[in-house]
Design an enzyme around this catalytic site. Structure first.
Site, PDB file in Angstrom:
ATOM      1  N   GLU A   1      -9.480   3.114   6.366  1.00 18.22           N
ATOM      2  CA  GLU A   1     -10.429   2.087   5.892  1.00 18.22           C
ATOM      3  C   GLU A   1     -11.453   1.755   6.977  1.00 18.22           C
ATOM      4  OE1 GLU A   1      -7.327  -0.591   4.666  1.00 18.22           O
ATOM      5  OE2 GLU A   1      -6.775   0.845   3.110  1.00 18.22           O
TER       6      GLU A   1
ATOM      7  N   GLY B   1      -2.508   2.765  -1.333  1.00 18.48           N
ATOM      8  CA  GLY B   1      -2.770   1.729  -2.335  1.00 18.48           C
ATOM      9  C   GLY B   1      -2.898   2.278  -3.744  1.00 18.48           C
TER      10      GLY B   1
ATOM     11  N   SER C   1       1.636   4.124   0.070  1.00 21.34           N
ATOM     12  CA  SER C   1       2.512   3.709  -1.032  1.00 21.34           C
ATOM     13  C   SER C   1       3.999   3.844  -0.711  1.00 21.34           C
ATOM     14  CB  SER C   1       2.155   4.468  -2.316  1.00 21.34           C
ATOM     15  OG  SER C   1       0.811   4.192  -2.691  1.00 21.34           O
TER      16      SER C   1
ATOM     17  N   ASN D   1       1.136  -3.086   7.803  1.00 24.61           N
ATOM     18  CA  ASN D   1      -0.308  -3.288   7.975  1.00 24.61           C
ATOM     19  C   ASN D   1      -0.752  -4.227   6.873  1.00 24.61           C
ATOM     20  OD1 ASN D   1      -3.059  -3.199   8.147  1.00 24.61           O
ATOM     21  ND2 ASN D   1      -3.257  -1.023   7.620  1.00 24.61           N
ATOM     22  N   TRP D   2      -0.994  -5.463   7.248  1.00 24.41           N
ATOM     23  CA  TRP D   2      -1.319  -6.467   6.223  1.00 24.41           C
ATOM     24  C   TRP D   2      -2.771  -6.396   5.771  1.00 24.41           C
ATOM     25  CZ3 TRP D   2       1.585 -11.563   8.079  1.00 24.41           C
ATOM     26  CH2 TRP D   2       2.965 -11.356   7.930  1.00 24.41           C
ATOM     27  N   LYS D   3      -3.574  -5.601   6.425  1.00 22.69           N
ATOM     28  CA  LYS D   3      -4.992  -5.464   6.055  1.00 22.69           C
ATOM     29  C   LYS D   3      -5.625  -6.864   5.959  1.00 22.69           C
ATOM     30  CE  LYS D   3      -3.788  -1.074   4.010  1.00 22.69           C
ATOM     31  NZ  LYS D   3      -4.064  -0.030   3.053  1.00 22.69           N
TER      32      LYS D   3
ATOM     33  N   HIS E   1      -7.648   3.603  11.304  1.00 20.26           N
ATOM     34  CA  HIS E   1      -7.200   3.576   9.907  1.00 20.26           C
ATOM     35  C   HIS E   1      -8.309   4.138   9.012  1.00 20.26           C
ATOM     36  CE1 HIS E   1      -5.876   2.107   6.019  1.00 20.26           C
ATOM     37  NE2 HIS E   1      -4.675   2.040   6.552  1.00 20.26           N
TER      38      HIS E   1
ATOM     39  N   GLU F   1      -1.478   9.225   7.189  1.00 26.69           N
ATOM     40  CA  GLU F   1      -1.711   8.513   5.938  1.00 26.69           C
ATOM     41  C   GLU F   1      -2.662   9.326   5.068  1.00 26.69           C
ATOM     42  OE1 GLU F   1      -0.825   4.029   6.689  1.00 26.69           O
ATOM     43  OE2 GLU F   1      -2.959   4.379   6.874  1.00 26.69           O
TER      44      GLU F   1
ATOM     45  N   GLY G   1       1.487  -0.782   3.761  1.00 20.19           N
ATOM     46  CA  GLY G   1       0.510  -1.780   3.347  1.00 20.19           C
ATOM     47  C   GLY G   1       1.137  -2.756   2.368  1.00 20.19           C
ATOM     48  N   GLY G   2       0.888  -2.537   1.078  1.00 20.85           N
ATOM     49  CA  GLY G   2       1.277  -3.468   0.025  1.00 20.85           C
ATOM     50  C   GLY G   2       2.703  -3.988   0.118  1.00 20.85           C
TER      51      GLY G   2
HETATM   52  P1  13P Z   1      -0.149   1.075   0.988  1.00 20.27           P
HETATM   53  O1  13P Z   1       1.279   1.029   1.502  1.00 20.27           O
HETATM   54  O2  13P Z   1      -0.564  -0.200   0.338  1.00 20.27           O
HETATM   55  O3  13P Z   1      -0.417   2.307   0.211  1.00 20.27           O
HETATM   56  O4  13P Z   1      -1.074   1.162   2.314  1.00 20.27           O
HETATM   57  C1  13P Z   1      -0.793   2.124   3.264  1.00 20.27           C
HETATM   58  C2  13P Z   1      -1.633   1.869   4.450  1.00 20.27           C
HETATM   59  O5  13P Z   1      -2.844   2.036   4.417  1.00 20.27           O
HETATM   60  C3  13P Z   1      -0.965   1.382   5.664  1.00 20.27           C
HETATM   61  O6  13P Z   1      -1.822   1.413   6.765  1.00 20.27           O
END
Ligand code: 13P
Length: 256
Positions: A99, A175, A215, A9-11, A97, A169, A236-237
């Site tokens: 967010e 993050g 994470s 998930n590149w956000k 998600h 999640e 994500g990251g």
């Molecule tokens: P991180 O891997 O950066 O913690 O993000 C997780 C996430 O929200 C994937 O959708």
């Protein structure tokens, strides 16, 4: 029984050029020679075309979106339809998600409409659930996730549930560098599967992939992915770096 899925998930990261660079740098092991595991990245809308054109020929990496609207088309400024995602060739769409829930006021009823729309139009929804820290501290995490599952999957047929992917999640692990322990992840994933059994029965529940997100990175993925009910990761990251993404794919492939 369930093919592990590693989904990035590149956000709101990676424009069209960075997306092209990502695929140029991604090694063949994570792109063309994947066996026993499914891999996908979900770039922002503006980079989807770049992702499709810069993916190497023969790449097995699937591409998904991070959101979609529940109407066919029309006066919804700023929104994107399933028809558009299908025209591009998206296989997945991330829905619900944390967010989106927190910053864009999406609730389970909206997420449910989106899930139904994606399913109707042949795009696999990755439906996200998870508690915030205060809910875990108050020992309400199972109740919160139970409600999110019931609300976001309301009215789905057994055949529909078979097609979805769920991502657990824990919001406190997103993050933050803090990961749920493998035991905490397994406990919640088993709970989610039990909820699915209640909705659609054991045999269908057994086919649904439940990803862990929060994470996840090459250093902790192996232990998490070894858990019996952890069927992949929503990352994500670490998914922004071709070498980390590639390692995650190979760690998942090694779990067979
Ligand atoms: P991180 O891997 O950066 O913690 O993000 C997780 C996430 O929200 C994937 O959708």
């Amino acid at each position: 029984m369930r093919t592990l899925l590693i989904a990035g998930n590149w956000k709101m990261n990676m424009g069209p050029k960075e997306t092209a660079d990502f695929f140029a740098q991604l090694d063949d092991a994570a792109q063309k020679e994947i066996t026993g595991v499914e891999a996908a990245v979900c770039p922002p809308f503006a980079s989807l075309s770049s992702a499709f054109s810069s993916r190497k020929a023969g790449s097995a990496v699937k591409i998904g979106a991070q959101n979609v609207h529940f109407e066919d088309n029309g006066a919804y400024t700023g929104e994107i339809s399933t028809t558009m995602l299908n025209e591009l060739g998206c296989d997945f769409v991330i829905l619900g998600h944390s967010e989106r829930r927190e910053y864009f006021s999406e609730d389970d009823a909206i997420i449910n409409k989106k899930v139904k729309k994606a399913l109707a139009d042949g795009i696999t929804p990755i439906v996200c659930v998870g508690e915030v820290l205060s809910e875990r501290k108050e020992n309400r995490h199972f109740d919160v996730v139970k409600e999110q599952i019931a609300g976001s999957l309301a009215g789905l047929s057994e055949a529909d549930v078979k097609k979805i992917v769920i991502a657990y999640e824990p919001v406190w692990a997103i993050g933050t560098g803090e990961t749920a322990s493998p035991e905490q992840a397994q406990e919640m994933h088993a709970f989610i599967r039990k909820e699915l059994v209640g909705l659609v029965g054991q045999s269908t529940a057994d086919t649904v992939r439940i990803l862990y997100g929060g994470s996840m990175k090459p250093g902790n993925a192996d232990e998490l992915l070894r858990q019996p009910d952890v069927d992949g990761g929503l990352i994500g990251g670490a998914s922004l770096k071709p070498s980390d993404f590639s390692q995650l794919v190979s760690i998942a492939a090694g779990q067979e």
